[in-house]
Design a protein around this motif. Structure first.
Motif, PDB file in Angstrom:
ATOM      1  N   GLY A 272       0.947  -1.156  -0.033  1.00 34.87           N
ATOM      2  CA  GLY A 272       0.108  -0.062  -0.052  1.00 34.87           C
ATOM      3  C   GLY A 272       0.937   1.142  -0.079  1.00 34.87           C
ATOM      4  O   GLY A 272       1.831   1.319   0.944  1.00 34.87           O
ATOM      5  N   VAL A 273       0.823   2.011  -1.049  1.00 34.31           N
ATOM      6  CA  VAL A 273       1.597   3.160  -1.235  1.00 34.31           C
ATOM      7  C   VAL A 273       1.486   4.158  -0.055  1.00 34.31           C
ATOM      8  O   VAL A 273       2.249   4.699   0.591  1.00 34.31           O
ATOM      9  N   GLU A 274       0.034   4.583   0.316  1.00 31.85           N
ATOM     10  CA  GLU A 274      -0.148   5.657   1.179  1.00 31.85           C
ATOM     11  C   GLU A 274       0.452   5.240   2.466  1.00 31.85           C
ATOM     12  O   GLU A 274       0.839   5.963   3.383  1.00 31.85           O
ATOM     13  N   ARG A 275       0.131   4.088   2.938  1.00 34.97           N
ATOM     14  CA  ARG A 275       0.686   3.684   4.152  1.00 34.97           C
ATOM     15  C   ARG A 275       2.257   3.644   4.368  1.00 34.97           C
ATOM     16  O   ARG A 275       2.777   3.813   5.056  1.00 34.97           O
ATOM     17  N   THR A 276       2.865   3.284   3.278  1.00 34.08           N
ATOM     18  CA  THR A 276       4.287   3.175   3.364  1.00 34.08           C
ATOM     19  C   THR A 276       4.884   4.499   3.312  1.00 34.08           C
ATOM     20  O   THR A 276       5.648   4.723   4.110  1.00 34.08           O
ATOM     21  N   VAL A 277       4.023   5.370   2.431  1.00 30.62           N
ATOM     22  CA  VAL A 277       4.565   6.817   2.561  1.00 30.62           C
ATOM     23  C   VAL A 277       4.491   7.508   3.781  1.00 30.62           C
ATOM     24  O   VAL A 277       5.183   8.310   4.288  1.00 30.62           O
ATOM     25  N   ALA A 278       3.241   7.179   4.667  1.00 28.56           N
ATOM     26  CA  ALA A 278       2.854   7.751   6.008  1.00 28.56           C
ATOM     27  C   ALA A 278       4.074   7.237   6.719  1.00 28.56           C
ATOM     28  O   ALA A 278       4.287   8.248   7.510  1.00 28.56           O
ATOM     29  N   TRP A 279       4.229   6.128   6.709  1.00 29.62           N
ATOM     30  CA  TRP A 279       5.199   5.654   7.601  1.00 29.62           C
ATOM     31  C   TRP A 279       6.743   6.390   7.461  1.00 29.62           C
ATOM     32  O   TRP A 279       7.366   6.786   8.394  1.00 29.62           O
ATOM     33  N   ILE A 280       7.173   6.419   6.082  1.00 31.98           N
ATOM     34  CA  ILE A 280       8.466   6.972   5.724  1.00 31.98           C
ATOM     35  C   ILE A 280       8.610   8.484   6.130  1.00 31.98           C
ATOM     36  O   ILE A 280       9.263   9.099   6.745  1.00 31.98           O
ATOM     37  N   THR A 281       7.342   9.272   5.954  1.00 34.33           N
ATOM     38  CA  THR A 281       7.297  10.589   6.137  1.00 34.33           C
ATOM     39  C   THR A 281       7.071  10.870   7.790  1.00 34.33           C
ATOM     40  O   THR A 281       6.837  12.226   8.186  1.00 34.33           O
ATOM     41  N   GLY A 282       6.468   9.950   8.439  1.00 40.56           N
ATOM     42  CA  GLY A 282       5.998  10.173   9.922  1.00 40.56           C
ATOM     43  C   GLY A 282       4.712  10.823  10.045  1.00 40.56           C
ATOM     44  O   GLY A 282       4.488  11.410  11.013  1.00 40.56           O
ATOM     45  N   ARG A 283       3.790  10.915   8.737  1.00 40.75           N
ATOM     46  CA  ARG A 283       2.603  11.808   8.861  1.00 40.75           C
ATOM     47  C   ARG A 283       1.512  10.819   9.767  1.00 40.75           C
ATOM     48  O   ARG A 283       1.679   9.550   9.676  1.00 40.75           O
ATOM     49  N   HIS A 284       0.761  11.377  10.454  1.00 43.70           N
ATOM     50  CA  HIS A 284      -0.116  10.577  11.189  1.00 43.70           C
ATOM     51  C   HIS A 284      -1.294   9.763  10.556  1.00 43.70           C
ATOM     52  O   HIS A 284      -1.605   8.672  10.927  1.00 43.70           O
ATOM     53  N   HIS A 285      -1.716  10.512   9.529  1.00 49.36           N
ATOM     54  CA  HIS A 285      -3.022  10.083   8.677  1.00 49.36           C
ATOM     55  C   HIS A 285      -2.610   9.779   7.161  1.00 49.36           C
ATOM     56  O   HIS A 285      -2.084  10.776   6.921  1.00 49.36           O
ATOM     57  N   ILE A 286      -2.903   8.755   6.835  1.00 51.94           N
ATOM     58  CA  ILE A 286      -2.645   8.449   5.395  1.00 51.94           C
ATOM     59  C   ILE A 286      -3.432   9.197   4.334  1.00 51.94           C
ATOM     60  O   ILE A 286      -2.790   9.499   3.249  1.00 51.94           O
ATOM     61  N   ARG A 287      -4.299  10.300   4.811  1.00 53.42           N
ATOM     62  CA  ARG A 287      -5.061  10.772   3.813  1.00 53.42           C
ATOM     63  C   ARG A 287      -4.201  11.945   3.422  1.00 53.42           C
ATOM     64  O   ARG A 287      -4.491  12.611   2.203  1.00 53.42           O
ATOM     65  N   GLU A 288      -3.317  12.365   3.926  1.00 58.08           N
ATOM     66  CA  GLU A 288      -2.599  13.556   3.501  1.00 58.08           C
ATOM     67  C   GLU A 288      -1.523  12.900   2.581  1.00 58.08           C
ATOM     68  O   GLU A 288      -1.010  13.722   1.818  1.00 58.08           O
ATOM     69  N   LEU A 289      -1.492  11.840   2.299  1.00 56.85           N
ATOM     70  CA  LEU A 289      -0.295  11.401   1.306  1.00 56.85           C
ATOM     71  C   LEU A 289      -0.625  10.855   0.048  1.00 56.85           C
ATOM     72  O   LEU A 289      -0.109  10.345  -0.749  1.00 56.85           O
ATOM     73  N   ILE A 290      -1.828  11.027  -0.217  1.00 58.23           N
ATOM     74  CA  ILE A 290      -2.675  10.838  -1.402  1.00 58.23           C
ATOM     75  C   ILE A 290      -3.323  12.436  -1.955  1.00 58.23           C
ATOM     76  O   ILE A 290      -3.703  13.196  -1.078  1.00 58.23           O
TER      77      ILE A 290
END
Length: 428
Positions: free
Chosen positions: A399-417
């Motif tokens: 899952g791209v958004e979950r992966t990017v959320a983890w890498i960037t340390g953002r709390h919610h995956i909605r910010e990464l799409i």
RNA sequence: UCCGGGGUAGCUCAGUUGGUUAGAGCAUCUGACUGUUAAUCAGAGGGUCGUGGGUUCGAGUCCCACCCCCGGAGCCA
């Protein structure tokens, strides 16, 4: 016209830049305009005595997010963000902005999502989406470099991926069609043509999930490899995830800094990742006081407990058959389980990969389809893959958004799409 | 679907045991200021207190119903 990121190469020259106004600060006889052009930020300095009346008046019209064109001399100045500023000789407002809803201050999530089309311009959002774009490019580079062929799988589909209850359905000339929730069955079909393949695109889940880890439309990359077993599969996964992290660290240091990511948490992400079997995980969880029984799927709390002992992603392998999809291959060493793995990211980001070796035995696969009461006809073409030269193969979905959320340390995956689709949100 | 939290100015919020004309900061507008860094200072405009009903002399505040949002669970990537 010059891009702001290149200003350092033009010190002493008079150049023109164009962009959008982030903020203005006016002092009566000197004014500052901070300009964003998509490549960087530049402070533009207007001195009343040194510019025409029209240019001086233009700074008053340059409301937040107005599009402006500025000409001036580039000079190095420590007081300017970025180290360079523009001594303005001429400025024109080419697209004046109405009162801008998003201010440089805290806003509520609902308000920001209503204004997602504007929120994209904010520095944190720009940074997160740039990391996403880098990770997506890294995905392609990784597989291209290893000789995989990209297969674009259909989004409109008549057959069903996993569970019928979570599919979006739509009318297809009087017939029912579903939005794909996986491309896996199709990449399996392409496997005998190209050996190593992957698909990458949006997938759709009609799950009524309201958590920071869920979207109804998200992007997933799904490689599939012929003659690879479950062990090969996990080795590919850890190499792949490590590469994505490495690329983000290497090419997005500024973005990660803006996002205030503690990169020491991900710098050591390199193979091998720890592996535990589902059965061992249950034993371990029970020892820690969990109520979990063998056969139950891992809950969110269980996943958090398992990952807290590690600072690397963790594989949990070989789940009970009942907890997993019909196409996963039975584990010959413990037939209650299947040859599969979930990869759990650290820091509570949850499952970023689900993978498995596929059932390549026609009869056992048919049996599983019947056990799950899936419509056999819809899978006839999929069963053909076992009739015409069946072969061991494995694959996974990340899952791209979950992966990017983890890498960037953002709390919610909605910010990464760029434009998240959530249970109650279809606009903008 | 279940559990918890919330809805007051354009935005973020405060609002006492129910009590006069509902406040602050930011944003906007006006004015002052030649080096600001989310500039500062002075002033002005801006409200269907989510919706409907009820209790009361009086409701943002209490009661009932409904709507919407957020977080979590389940499910999953």
């Amino acid at each position: 016209m010059v891009e702001i990121k290149d200003l350092g190469q033009h010190v002493g020259e008079t150049v023109t830049v164009a962009g959008w106004v982030e903020t203005t600060r006016s002092h009566g006889k000197v004014a500052f305009v901070v300009l964003r052009d998509g490549t960087g930020l530049a402070q533009c300095v207007l001195v009343k005595k040194q510019v025409s009346e029209a240019t001086w008046e233009a700074h008053g019209l340059a409301t937040q997010e107005s599009a402006v064109s500025v000409t001036g001399e580039v000079r190095a100045d420590d007081r300017a963000p970025g180290g360079y500023e523009l001594g303005v000789t001429e400025m024109t407002v080419t697209g004046q902005a109405a009162e801008y809803p998003i201010q440089p201050k805290e806003h509520g999530v609902d308000f920001l999502l209503d204004h997602r089309h504007l929120w994209l311009r904010s520095s944190m959002q720009r940074s997160g989406l740039r990391v996403r774009a880098e990770v997506e490019q890294a995905i392609h580079d990784f597989f291209y470099g290893r000789g995989f062929v990209r297969i674009d799988t259909p989004i409109l589909t008549g057959s069903i991926g996993e569970h019928a209850g979570t599919l979006f359905s739509t009318d297809y000339f009087g017939e029912k069609a579903y939005l794909a929730q996986t491309g896996q069955l199709y990449v399996e079909a392409a496997c005998p043509a190209f050996r190593k393949v992957y698909c990458f695109g949006p997938t759709f889940r009609a799950e009524k999930s309201k958590t920071r880890r869920h979207l109804t439309e998200f992007w997933m990359v799904e490689p599939e490899v012929a003659f690879a077993d479950s062990e090969d599969n996990m080795r590919l996964q850890e190499d792949f995830v490590s590469y994505l992290v490495e690329r983000a660290l290497e090419r997005c240091p500024e973005e990660l800094e803006i996002l205030e990511r503690d990169t020491s948490r991900i710098e050591h992400v390199k193979p091998p990742f720890p592996r535990i079997s589902y059965t061992d995980a249950v034993t371990r969880l029970q020892a820690k006081g969990s109520e979990i029984q063998w056969g139950d799927d891992l809950g969110a709390g269980d996943e958090a407990v398992l990952t807290e002992d590690y600072d690397l992603p963790v594989f949990v392998a070989n789940y009970p058959k009942e907890a997993k999809a019909f196409y996963m291959k039975e584990n010959p060493e413990d037939t209650r389980t299947v040859l599969c793995d979930d990869l759990l990211a650290p820091e509570g980001y949850g499952e970023i990969i689900g993978g498995s070796q596929r059932e390549d035995d026609l009869d056992r696969l048919l049996e599983r389809i019947r056990e799950e009461q899936l419509p056999e006809e819809a899978y006839s073409w999929y069963l053909d893959l076992r009739r015409y030269g069946t072969f061991p193969h494995s694959g996974f979905g990340l899952g791209v958004e979950r992966t990017v959320a983890w890498i960037t340390g953002r709390h919610h995956i909605r910010e990464l799409i760029p434009f998240p689709r959530l249970m109650n949100r279809l606009f903008p």
